[in-house]
Write a protein that holds these residues in place. Structure first.
Motif, mmCIF file in Angstrom:
data_model
loop_
_atom_site.group_PDB
_atom_site.id
_atom_site.type_symbol
_atom_site.label_atom_id
_atom_site.label_comp_id
_atom_site.label_asym_id
_atom_site.label_seq_id
_atom_site.Cartn_x
_atom_site.Cartn_y
_atom_site.Cartn_z
ATOM 1 N N CYS A 1 71.124 -30.942 39.422
ATOM 2 C CA CYS A 1 70.137 -30.801 38.353
ATOM 3 C C CYS A 1 68.734 -30.694 38.954
ATOM 4 O O CYS A 1 68.300 -31.559 39.719
ATOM 5 N N LEU A 2 68.007 -29.640 38.583
ATOM 6 C CA LEU A 2 66.656 -29.445 39.097
ATOM 7 C C LEU A 2 65.618 -30.256 38.336
ATOM 8 O O LEU A 2 64.516 -30.495 38.860
ATOM 9 N N LEU A 3 65.920 -30.654 37.115
ATOM 10 C CA LEU A 3 64.957 -31.407 36.319
ATOM 11 C C LEU A 3 64.630 -32.720 37.020
ATOM 12 O O LEU A 3 65.525 -33.496 37.357
ATOM 13 N N TYR A 4 63.347 -32.945 37.252
ATOM 14 C CA TYR A 4 62.839 -34.136 37.946
ATOM 15 C C TYR A 4 63.231 -34.154 39.421
ATOM 16 O O TYR A 4 63.137 -35.201 40.080
ATOM 17 N N GLY A 5 63.644 -32.995 39.952
ATOM 18 C CA GLY A 5 63.973 -32.917 41.372
ATOM 19 C C GLY A 5 62.714 -32.850 42.232
ATOM 20 O O GLY A 5 61.601 -32.642 41.743
ATOM 21 N N ASN A 6 62.889 -33.005 43.547
ATOM 22 C CA ASN A 6 61.740 -33.014 44.460
ATOM 23 C C ASN A 6 62.063 -32.203 45.711
ATOM 24 O O ASN A 6 63.223 -32.099 46.126
ATOM 25 N N ILE A 7 61.014 -31.632 46.310
ATOM 26 C CA ILE A 7 61.172 -30.777 47.484
ATOM 27 C C ILE A 7 60.159 -31.177 48.549
ATOM 28 O O ILE A 7 59.011 -31.504 48.242
ATOM 29 N N GLY B 1 70.350 -22.794 20.417
ATOM 30 C CA GLY B 1 71.047 -23.913 21.037
ATOM 31 C C GLY B 1 71.955 -23.480 22.162
ATOM 32 O O GLY B 1 71.952 -24.082 23.252
ATOM 33 N N PHE B 2 72.731 -22.433 21.908
ATOM 34 C CA PHE B 2 73.627 -21.940 22.958
ATOM 35 C C PHE B 2 72.841 -21.391 24.150
ATOM 36 O O PHE B 2 73.221 -21.595 25.312
ATOM 37 N N ILE B 3 71.735 -20.684 23.884
ATOM 38 C CA ILE B 3 70.925 -20.137 24.976
ATOM 39 C C ILE B 3 70.331 -21.262 25.817
ATOM 40 O O ILE B 3 70.356 -21.222 27.052
ATOM 41 N N ALA B 4 69.801 -22.297 25.150
ATOM 42 C CA ALA B 4 69.216 -23.425 25.877
ATOM 43 C C ALA B 4 70.259 -24.122 26.750
ATOM 44 O O ALA B 4 69.990 -24.466 27.912
ATOM 45 N N ALA B 5 71.441 -24.329 26.193
ATOM 46 C CA ALA B 5 72.496 -25.009 26.950
ATOM 47 C C ALA B 5 72.974 -24.162 28.136
ATOM 48 O O ALA B 5 73.159 -24.672 29.253
ATOM 49 N N ILE B 6 73.138 -22.873 27.914
ATOM 50 C CA ILE B 6 73.663 -21.995 28.960
ATOM 51 C C ILE B 6 72.675 -21.862 30.114
ATOM 52 O O ILE B 6 73.057 -21.929 31.289
ATOM 53 N N THR B 7 71.387 -21.674 29.787
ATOM 54 C CA THR B 7 70.399 -21.462 30.852
ATOM 55 C C THR B 7 70.222 -22.703 31.729
ATOM 56 O O THR B 7 70.151 -22.596 32.958
ATOM 57 N N THR C 1 72.604 -36.853 34.626
ATOM 58 C CA THR C 1 72.610 -37.155 33.189
ATOM 59 C C THR C 1 71.513 -36.390 32.450
ATOM 60 O O THR C 1 71.659 -36.111 31.254
ATOM 61 N N SER C 2 70.433 -36.053 33.141
ATOM 62 C CA SER C 2 69.347 -35.306 32.486
ATOM 63 C C SER C 2 69.836 -33.930 32.045
ATOM 64 O O SER C 2 69.647 -33.529 30.891
ATOM 65 N N CYS C 3 70.446 -33.202 32.969
ATOM 66 C CA CYS C 3 70.966 -31.875 32.629
ATOM 67 C C CYS C 3 72.145 -31.967 31.661
ATOM 68 O O CYS C 3 72.257 -31.163 30.722
ATOM 69 N N ASN C 4 73.027 -32.941 31.900
ATOM 70 C CA ASN C 4 74.185 -33.096 31.018
ATOM 71 C C ASN C 4 73.747 -33.418 29.589
ATOM 72 O O ASN C 4 74.337 -32.926 28.618
ATOM 73 N N PHE C 5 72.726 -34.255 29.446
ATOM 74 C CA PHE C 5 72.204 -34.587 28.127
ATOM 75 C C PHE C 5 71.651 -33.353 27.431
ATOM 76 O O PHE C 5 71.936 -33.100 26.254
ATOM 77 N N CYS C 6 70.854 -32.566 28.165
ATOM 78 C CA CYS C 6 70.256 -31.358 27.583
ATOM 79 C C CYS C 6 71.315 -30.350 27.155
ATOM 80 O O CYS C 6 71.241 -29.770 26.066
ATOM 81 N N VAL C 7 72.295 -30.145 28.010
ATOM 82 C CA VAL C 7 73.364 -29.189 27.683
ATOM 83 C C VAL C 7 74.206 -29.705 26.519
ATOM 84 O O VAL C 7 74.492 -28.971 25.570
ATOM 85 N N GLY C 8 74.589 -30.974 26.579
ATOM 86 C CA GLY C 8 75.450 -31.535 25.542
ATOM 87 C C GLY C 8 74.809 -31.542 24.174
ATOM 88 O O GLY C 8 75.444 -31.166 23.170
ATOM 89 N N ALA D 1 64.070 -31.612 24.333
ATOM 90 C CA ALA D 1 63.061 -30.625 24.722
ATOM 91 C C ALA D 1 62.006 -31.253 25.629
ATOM 92 O O ALA D 1 61.530 -30.617 26.589
ATOM 93 N N CYS D 2 61.637 -32.493 25.358
ATOM 94 C CA CYS D 2 60.687 -33.208 26.227
ATOM 95 C C CYS D 2 61.267 -33.423 27.614
ATOM 96 O O CYS D 2 60.559 -33.288 28.626
ATOM 97 N N VAL D 3 62.553 -33.753 27.676
ATOM 98 C CA VAL D 3 63.218 -33.953 28.969
ATOM 99 C C VAL D 3 63.176 -32.664 29.785
ATOM 100 O O VAL D 3 62.859 -32.679 30.990
ATOM 101 N N VAL D 4 63.457 -31.534 29.142
ATOM 102 C CA VAL D 4 63.433 -30.249 29.848
ATOM 103 C C VAL D 4 62.015 -29.916 30.306
ATOM 104 O O VAL D 4 61.793 -29.534 31.465
ATOM 105 N N SER D 5 61.043 -30.055 29.413
ATOM 106 C CA SER D 5 59.664 -29.675 29.742
ATOM 107 C C SER D 5 59.087 -30.522 30.868
ATOM 108 O O SER D 5 58.526 -29.994 31.840
ATOM 109 N N VAL D 6 59.217 -31.836 30.757
ATOM 110 C CA VAL D 6 58.654 -32.726 31.777
ATOM 111 C C VAL D 6 59.403 -32.581 33.099
ATOM 112 O O VAL D 6 58.791 -32.522 34.177
ATOM 113 N N GLY D 7 60.743 -32.509 33.037
ATOM 114 C CA GLY D 7 61.525 -32.351 34.256
ATOM 115 C C GLY D 7 61.254 -31.031 34.950
ATOM 116 O O GLY D 7 61.150 -30.968 36.191
#
Length: 225
Positions: free
Chosen positions: A39-45, A22-28, A62-69, A117-123
């Motif tokens: 937040c890079l999740l669901y970002g575009n270039i 949990g701590f590793i996932a939140a920190i990374t 909110t995507s990154c904040n949700f995952c970290v929190g 985990a789905c939010v991280v993977s898809v994003g």
């Protein structure tokens, strides 16, 4: 009680594992967000001439904040529960403590962490799909070698080093955390079943002893009707 003792030992190890992942996932995920100032999740270039990356939009904060929190809360809960399990094991008493509340809490974390985990993977996948559109980028990991500070329209310094490694680690540890909490739910259910099976046996044994005592007392007092 031997089975319950073994269950508690296994649960303790898993709880500390859940705390670590949990701590590793939140920190990374948090480090990547801070390094890119968004937040890079669901970002575009958009790629200028196929070589210069320009972030057209970041993912929702909110995507990154949700995952970290979620992972921080889950990790703290797992750490606290693990310490309490050690206390119970050392005291060698009350090994059937808080089974139903523990089952509900672990079940809740399992569901929420699955969503996280789905939010991280898809994003992460959506971000990588945008990264590999560059002519010099054949794999998302190659984007780490780009000079992200040369792109137009960014604000502040961006450190793109190891963003793939961080997000990949966050993705893997998120799913491992989900699996650990799922196993904890299964173990708690098994411990609850074992306890329920023993209760009727205990009550029957107590009832038999009580009946024997009454019969003995009646035999000793034949004059009482």
């Amino acid at each position: 009680m031997a089975e319950i003792h073994i269950f508690l030992i296994v649960e303790t190890v898993l709880l500390f594992g859940a705390s670590l992942t949990g701590f590793i996932a939140a920190i990374t995920v948090g480090i990547t967000r801070d390094n890119f100032n968004g937040c890079l999740l669901y970002g575009n270039i958009n790629w200028i001439n196929g070589t210069l990356p320009k972030i057209t939009n970041y993912g929702a904060a909110t995507s990154c904040n949700f995952c970290v929190g979620v992972q921080v809360i889950a990790a703290l809960f797992a750490l606290t529960s693990g310490v309490y399990h050690i206390y119970v094991l050392l005291k060698k008493e009350n090994k059937n403590m808080w089974i139903i509340p523990t089952l509900l809490i672990n079940g809740g974390f399992t569901v929420v962490i699955f969503i996280q985990a789905c939010v991280v993977s898809v994003g992460f996948l959506q971000w990588c799909d945008a990264v590999v559109k560059g002519t010099e980028v054949h794999h998302c990991r190659d984007g780490q070698h780009q000079n992200w500070n040369e792109m137009a329209g960014h604000g502040g310094h961006i450190d793109g080093t190891d963003f793939y490694d961080y997000l990949k680690t966050g993705e893997i540890t998120s799913w491992v955390s989900f699996l650990i909490f799922g196993v904890l739910v299964a173990l708690t259910i098994a411990r609850c079943v074992i306890q329920r099976r023993r209760q009727p046996t205990k009550e029957f044994s107590q009832g038999s002893t009580s009946d024997t005592a009454v019969i003995t007392q009646t035999e000793q007092s034949p004059g009482v009707i």
